[in-house]
Design an enzyme around this catalytic site. Structure first.
Site, PDB file in Angstrom:
ATOM      1  N   ASP A  63       0.828  -1.200   0.000  1.00 20.92           N
ATOM      2  CA  ASP A  63       0.000   0.000   0.000  1.00 20.92           C
ATOM      3  C   ASP A  63       0.870   1.261   0.000  1.00 20.92           C
ATOM      4  O   ASP A  63       2.095   1.180   0.150  1.00 20.92           O
ATOM      5  CB  ASP A  63      -0.952  -0.004   1.221  1.00 20.92           C
ATOM      6  CG  ASP A  63      -0.260  -0.421   2.518  1.00 20.92           C
ATOM      7  OD1 ASP A  63       0.980  -0.379   2.575  1.00 20.92           O
ATOM      8  OD2 ASP A  63      -0.962  -0.783   3.476  1.00 20.92           O
ATOM      9  N   ASN A 132      -7.357  -2.813  14.389  1.00 21.70           N
ATOM     10  CA  ASN A 132      -8.762  -3.080  14.053  1.00 21.70           C
ATOM     11  C   ASN A 132      -8.888  -4.238  13.063  1.00 21.70           C
ATOM     12  O   ASN A 132      -9.944  -4.441  12.475  1.00 21.70           O
ATOM     13  CB  ASN A 132      -9.431  -1.811  13.489  1.00 21.70           C
ATOM     14  CG  ASN A 132      -8.739  -1.321  12.218  1.00 21.70           C
ATOM     15  OD1 ASN A 132      -7.784  -1.938  11.752  1.00 21.70           O
ATOM     16  ND2 ASN A 132      -9.228  -0.224  11.663  1.00 21.70           N
ATOM     17  N   HIS A 134      -7.064  -4.539  10.272  1.00 24.77           N
ATOM     18  CA  HIS A 134      -6.799  -4.249   8.866  1.00 24.77           C
ATOM     19  C   HIS A 134      -5.582  -4.998   8.349  1.00 24.77           C
ATOM     20  O   HIS A 134      -4.632  -5.261   9.078  1.00 24.77           O
ATOM     21  CB  HIS A 134      -6.761  -2.746   8.567  1.00 24.77           C
ATOM     22  CG  HIS A 134      -5.584  -1.990   9.066  1.00 24.77           C
ATOM     23  ND1 HIS A 134      -5.683  -0.842   9.827  1.00 24.77           N
ATOM     24  CD2 HIS A 134      -4.259  -2.172   8.879  1.00 24.77           C
ATOM     25  CE1 HIS A 134      -4.484  -0.375  10.076  1.00 24.77           C
ATOM     26  NE2 HIS A 134      -3.599  -1.165   9.524  1.00 24.77           N
ATOM     27  N   GLU A 139      -9.584  -1.622   5.548  1.00 30.76           N
ATOM     28  CA  GLU A 139     -10.212  -1.362   6.840  1.00 30.76           C
ATOM     29  C   GLU A 139     -11.437  -2.273   7.013  1.00 30.76           C
ATOM     30  O   GLU A 139     -11.918  -2.856   6.033  1.00 30.76           O
ATOM     31  CB  GLU A 139     -10.627   0.108   6.896  1.00 30.76           C
ATOM     32  CG  GLU A 139      -9.462   1.092   6.751  1.00 30.76           C
ATOM     33  CD  GLU A 139      -8.603   1.227   8.012  1.00 30.76           C
ATOM     34  OE1 GLU A 139      -8.610   0.299   8.858  1.00 30.76           O
ATOM     35  OE2 GLU A 139      -7.924   2.254   8.157  1.00 30.76           O
TER      36      GLU A 139
HETATM   37  C1  GLP Z   1      -0.143  -0.071   8.678  1.00 32.83           C
HETATM   38  C2  GLP Z   1       0.106  -0.693   7.283  1.00 32.83           C
HETATM   39  C3  GLP Z   1      -0.147  -2.162   7.324  1.00 32.83           C
HETATM   40  C4  GLP Z   1       0.434  -2.693   8.616  1.00 32.83           C
HETATM   41  C5  GLP Z   1      -0.457  -2.241   9.748  1.00 32.83           C
HETATM   42  C6  GLP Z   1       0.084  -2.530  11.133  1.00 32.83           C
HETATM   43  O1  GLP Z   1      -0.853   1.092   8.658  1.00 32.83           O
HETATM   44  N1  GLP Z   1      -0.613  -0.106   6.201  1.00 32.83           N
HETATM   45  O2  GLP Z   1       0.415  -2.801   6.187  1.00 32.83           O
HETATM   46  O3  GLP Z   1       0.484  -4.074   8.621  1.00 32.83           O
HETATM   47  O4  GLP Z   1      -0.828  -0.895   9.593  1.00 32.83           O
HETATM   48  O5  GLP Z   1       1.073  -1.626  11.455  1.00 32.83           O
HETATM   49  P1  GLP Z   1       2.164  -1.917  12.561  1.00 32.83           P
HETATM   50  O6  GLP Z   1       2.916  -3.096  12.096  1.00 32.83           O
HETATM   51  O7  GLP Z   1       3.007  -0.683  12.596  1.00 32.83           O
HETATM   52  O8  GLP Z   1       1.434  -2.162  13.836  1.00 32.83           O
END
Ligand code: GLP
Length: 238
Positions: A63, A132, A134, A139
């Protein structure tokens, strides 16, 4: 589903790195899917410290934010450059990131899907999980057959990601993200999570109902998933 529970994030990173190295040994020109965020960092640390040859590997990021200037250090293109391409020794430009500078973002999303197809699909997709549920920036409510597209970030996600910005208002509200359907087409999924703050959502994703309310529960529909957790993130599992 294969589940590995390690004592610390560092050990989990090393265990996940072994999965990636196995993939690249079997296919030196493997197509890898790269996640950003903090979850995969111990994995990238472990890979950077190995002597594996990634020079023929190519890949796709999950992304990208919409609205940051090109080269902004918080953009996922920059993060991929710093954490993956340079540290692991991939060829410059070997990892595709959704092009958010294109005037037509819907067309850019379609091009990204086509590029993944043209590369023969993703052999191993590295994934983190949001609080959440995702996956990438899909989302809650994102359909399981969704494809790469423009998405609006929830306030919860913007708040969680504010730690990478000077103020919460600076976090973009839009992104281009691979869809759940896109992600599920990867041949092997590797989910990494650490920390007690992920324990509830990891349990919901892996052992709760399969529903778009928890996008990561779509992992239960895939035939080949490896989950690597530290003890804290595994704390909610039955
Ligand atoms: C982010 C990314 C995701 C990631 C998730 C968890 O915003 N877009 O690809 O897996 O949220 O983030 P983190 O690993 O920093 O907790």
């Amino acid at each position: 589903m294969e589940l590995l529970i390690l004592k610390s994030p560092e050990e989990a990173g090393a265990a996940a790195a072994a999965v990636v190295r196995e993939c690249v040994r079997a296919r030196p020109d493997a197509v890898l899917g790269f996640a950003t965020g903090s979850s995969p960092l111990p994995l990238y640390d472990a890979l950077a410290g190995s002597d594996e040859d990634f020079s023929r590997v190519t890949g796709f990021a999950l992304d990208e934010y919409v609205g940051l200037p090109p080269g902004d250090p918080r953009s996922y293109a920059s993060v991929i450059d710093d954490e993956v391409t340079r540290r692991l020794g991939l060829q410059s430009g070997a990892v595709h990131v959704p092009d958010v500078s294109a005037p037509d973002l819907d067309a850019s999303a379609k091009d990204y899907e086509q590029a993944i197809q043209a590369a023969g699909g993703v052999d191993l997709q590295i994934l983190g999980i949001g609080h959440n549920g995702h996956l990438a920036f899909n989302e809650p409510g994102a359909p399981f057959d969704s494809r790469t597209r423009v998405e609006t970030l929830t306030e919860r996600t913007r708040t969680a990601n504010a730690r990478f910005f000077d103020s919460p208002e600076e976090v973009p509200t839009l992104c281009l993200t691979q869809g759940i359907g896109t992600i599920l087409e990867a041949r092997h999924l590797l989910l990494i999570a650490h920390g007690a703050d992920k324990a509830d959502i990891v349990a919901r994703a892996l052992q709760g109902p399969v529903t778009p309310d928890c996008p990561a529960s779509a992992l239960q529909l895939h035939g080949r998933v490896t989950v690597v957790l530290d003890k804290a993130a595994a704390g909610g599992l039955k």
